[in-house]
Every structure is written in structure tokens, then in C-alpha cells.
Scaffold this motif. Sequence first.
Motif, PDB file in Angstrom:
ATOM      1  N   ASP A   1      -8.036  -3.085   3.381  1.00  0.00           N
ATOM      2  CA  ASP A   1      -7.787  -1.688   3.742  1.00  0.00           C
ATOM      3  C   ASP A   1      -8.426  -0.746   2.722  1.00  0.00           C
ATOM      4  O   ASP A   1      -9.438  -0.107   2.997  1.00  0.00           O
ATOM      5  CB  ASP A   1      -6.279  -1.440   3.849  1.00  0.00           C
ATOM      6  CG  ASP A   1      -5.960   0.006   4.186  1.00  0.00           C
ATOM      7  OD1 ASP A   1      -6.604   0.572   5.066  1.00  0.00           O
ATOM      8  OD2 ASP A   1      -5.058   0.575   3.538  1.00  0.00           O
TER       9      ASP A   1
ATOM     10  N   THR B   1       0.582   3.619   1.889  1.00  0.00           N
ATOM     11  CA  THR B   1       0.906   3.903   3.289  1.00  0.00           C
ATOM     12  C   THR B   1       2.243   3.268   3.680  1.00  0.00           C
ATOM     13  O   THR B   1       2.998   3.830   4.472  1.00  0.00           O
ATOM     14  CB  THR B   1      -0.228   3.389   4.206  1.00  0.00           C
ATOM     15  OG1 THR B   1      -1.404   4.132   3.904  1.00  0.00           O
ATOM     16  CG2 THR B   1       0.103   3.550   5.678  1.00  0.00           C
TER      17      THR B   1
ATOM     18  N   ARG C   1      -3.578  -3.928  -7.477  1.00  0.00           N
ATOM     19  CA  ARG C   1      -2.815  -3.868  -6.234  1.00  0.00           C
ATOM     20  C   ARG C   1      -1.680  -4.882  -6.264  1.00  0.00           C
ATOM     21  O   ARG C   1      -1.844  -6.010  -6.724  1.00  0.00           O
ATOM     22  CB  ARG C   1      -3.722  -4.226  -5.043  1.00  0.00           C
ATOM     23  CG  ARG C   1      -4.800  -3.218  -4.782  1.00  0.00           C
ATOM     24  CD  ARG C   1      -4.293  -1.879  -4.316  1.00  0.00           C
ATOM     25  NE  ARG C   1      -4.048  -1.832  -2.891  1.00  0.00           N
ATOM     26  CZ  ARG C   1      -3.929  -0.707  -2.196  1.00  0.00           C
ATOM     27  NH1 ARG C   1      -4.037   0.465  -2.813  1.00  0.00           N
ATOM     28  NH2 ARG C   1      -3.705  -0.723  -0.922  1.00  0.00           N
TER      29      ARG C   1
ATOM     30  N   CYS D   1       0.843  -1.197   0.000  1.00  0.00           N
ATOM     31  CA  CYS D   1       0.000   0.000   0.000  1.00  0.00           C
ATOM     32  C   CYS D   1       0.878   1.247   0.000  1.00  0.00           C
ATOM     33  O   CYS D   1       2.005   1.228   0.485  1.00  0.00           O
ATOM     34  CB  CYS D   1      -0.851  -0.052   1.265  1.00  0.00           C
ATOM     35  SG  CYS D   1      -1.949   1.334   1.508  1.00  0.00           S
TER      36      CYS D   1
ATOM     37  N   HIS E   1      -0.257  -4.086   6.312  1.00  0.00           N
ATOM     38  CA  HIS E   1      -1.519  -3.978   7.054  1.00  0.00           C
ATOM     39  C   HIS E   1      -2.727  -4.453   6.255  1.00  0.00           C
ATOM     40  O   HIS E   1      -3.865  -4.208   6.644  1.00  0.00           O
ATOM     41  CB  HIS E   1      -1.714  -2.525   7.518  1.00  0.00           C
ATOM     42  CG  HIS E   1      -1.720  -1.560   6.372  1.00  0.00           C
ATOM     43  ND1 HIS E   1      -0.568  -1.013   5.867  1.00  0.00           N
ATOM     44  CD2 HIS E   1      -2.717  -1.088   5.597  1.00  0.00           C
ATOM     45  CE1 HIS E   1      -0.869  -0.238   4.835  1.00  0.00           C
ATOM     46  NE2 HIS E   1      -2.167  -0.276   4.652  1.00  0.00           N
ATOM     47  N   GLU E   2      -2.505  -5.126   5.110  1.00  0.00           N
ATOM     48  CA  GLU E   2      -3.629  -5.613   4.287  1.00  0.00           C
ATOM     49  C   GLU E   2      -3.432  -7.114   4.127  1.00  0.00           C
ATOM     50  O   GLU E   2      -2.769  -7.558   3.196  1.00  0.00           O
ATOM     51  CB  GLU E   2      -3.600  -4.923   2.924  1.00  0.00           C
ATOM     52  CG  GLU E   2      -3.584  -3.412   3.030  1.00  0.00           C
ATOM     53  CD  GLU E   2      -3.634  -2.709   1.678  1.00  0.00           C
ATOM     54  OE1 GLU E   2      -3.484  -3.370   0.628  1.00  0.00           O
ATOM     55  OE2 GLU E   2      -3.837  -1.495   1.681  1.00  0.00           O
TER      56      GLU E   2
HETATM   57 ZN   LIG Z   1      -3.294   0.183   2.927  1.00  0.00          ZN
END
Ligand SMILES: [Zn+2]
Length: 341
Positions: free
Chosen positions: A150, A41, A336, A39, A64-65
Motif C-alpha cells: 500500500d 488508515t 512499519r 496502517c 489492507h497490506e
Molecule cells: Zn495502508
Amino acid sequence: MKAVQVIEYDEPPVFVDVPDPQITRPLDVIVKIGGAGVCRTDLHILEGQWKERSGVALPYTIGHENAGWVAEVGQAVTNVKVGDPVILHPLVTCGLCRACRAGDDVHCMNSTFPGIDTDGGYAEYLKTTARSVVPLDPSLEPASVAALADAGLTAYHAVAKAARVLRPGDKAVVIGAGGLGHIGIQVLRALSPVEMIVIDRSPEALALAKELGADHTLVADGSEADRVRDLTAGHGAEAVLDFVGEGGAVETGMACLRRNGNYYVIGYGGHLHVPTIEVISTEINFIGNLVGSYNDLSELMVLAAQGKVSLHTQRYPLASFQDALADLAAGAVRGRAILIP
Ligand SMILES: [Zn+2]
Ligand SMILES: [Zn+2]
């Protein structure tokens, strides 16, 4: 196990051996990672932008995903068993605070955020709790849905909120048909009979939006607000879903909103400059949207299992994390990027 850890900010992360996570509390769940989304982030974390906010001690594992299979459970866990495919709600929440008791886990007063302030999923295993695991339909492969944990969840949270009040005959304007926006379009089509107008700068993104169920698509060329007025008999739309939130999108969105309309802020970066007289005289509402709740994620997984929401993935072995991060930074990822341990 192998994990990708941040050792120092502004330095490339490193691929290291770390101890496997251990069950220490009755509701702990250890998940074997099947896919971890890469991501933007994560890039910001590496740049140090989250340093103060997260307060995390280095080194730690990002990611975090996450989705995968249950590998080990604490003695009090009853909702999943070893081997079950699961996607992880991004937060680990307490279940006891007022927000958790209201189903609003996102605002839990005692949460941790694996990948942000504690060890995340760029690894072979990750520790979470029974409260955060959403069982997956057998038709869903963890790697293909991981990134919905996310970005997809944020889009779902906002769009489902809008869909709860939109009625047949209403109009909704979606600004931005990129990463989050194209998931939002699929969710809106699945949940609402609303007439959907999608605005984006990219003709390719608009072509995809049309395939995904947009009724009208408008290139952002400066005339889009006028064209929205034309499509809404001069009134504007009941809802504006702004997945951009900067660079003129807010002004466009405001010009597309009708009296008593709802403006959903999802993308961010810009500013809202609205005369208060405008707000009271037209009763327009501005609604902020963070990531979704556990129930939002469960509902999103129902849509995914029904084939109504899907996400293109570009996969990399975990050891090739550096390629995935570089491709993301260079804008070379379609859909992604997903790391597969
Ligand atoms: Zn993310
Ligand atoms: Zn809580």
C-alpha cells in the motif's frame, strides 16, 4: 480461523473466531497471511472516518497490506499454485472494464478493497483473486514486504511516473523523507539518474535520505526554496515530489518548481492556491497520485528482490494487534508495524 474484526466504530477491534474463507468462484485464491501491515488508515477506519465512503457492513476484518502464501486456488487459476509466496495487490479487480483492460486496475469500475470494504488480512487467511496475486521472488519473505502493498506501492506509482520523463541532468525535489518518502527516495534512486534534493524537518530523516541515495538534503527551516534555487542555477527543479501535501509543503514545493515542471501530489491534507495565469504562463503541471497498479507492484517487487528497496519492520503476533495499533497511534513504530498470524 482467528481474525481481528471491527464490531463497532470508536470501539477497540476484537479478536474472534470466524469461518475460514471458501473458494466460490473459479478465479478465487485463498492466501495464508504471512504478514499484514498496520496502517494509519486502519486507525481512521476504527474512528469511523471511512464509514460512509466504504459502506462496509460490520463486523468485518480490517488489514489492507497483505502478503503470504497461496493456500487454495479456484479451478481456473493458472498463474500461482498452492505454497507460492505472494504479495497482494490491494484491490480485487474485474479484468473486464475499460480501466482494467488498459492496465489501470486502480480505477476498475467493479473493484472491492479487502480490509476497507470487505474482509481483509488481520486474519489467518484472506480471499482474493488470481488477478491480484503477485508472485514473490524466493528471497523475499512475505512479512518483510507486506507493507509495500500500500504505502510502498503509492510511492512507487508516483515516482515511476516521474522517472519516465526525468532525464540525466534534471533535478528532482522530494518533500518529506518519512514513511512514504523514504521508499520514494529508494525508488527514484533505482529508476533515475536525476539529481535528487530531499527536504524534511527532521535531520534524522535527512541522514537516512542521504544513505538511500539523495544527492542533497535540506532541513525545512524556511530557507529551503532559496537553497533549491541555488542548487538549480536559479531555475528550480523539473520535478517536485510532494509526500507531505500540507503545512506549508505545497508553498515550498511551488517555489522549487521550474518552468514546465511537474508537481506530483502524493501527501494530502492542504490546498493548492495557484493563480491560473501562473499555470498557463509557465506551463507547470499538477499530477495526482493514488495507489499503484498490479504492474507497479510487480515492478516494485523486482526492486525489492534486487535489494534496492527495503523497509524496516516492527513485528507483532496477530493476537497483539492492540499493541501494534497503540504503538502506531503513539508514533512509536520504527518503519512499519506488521502483524504475524
Ligand atoms: Zn495502508
Ligand atoms: Zn475492472
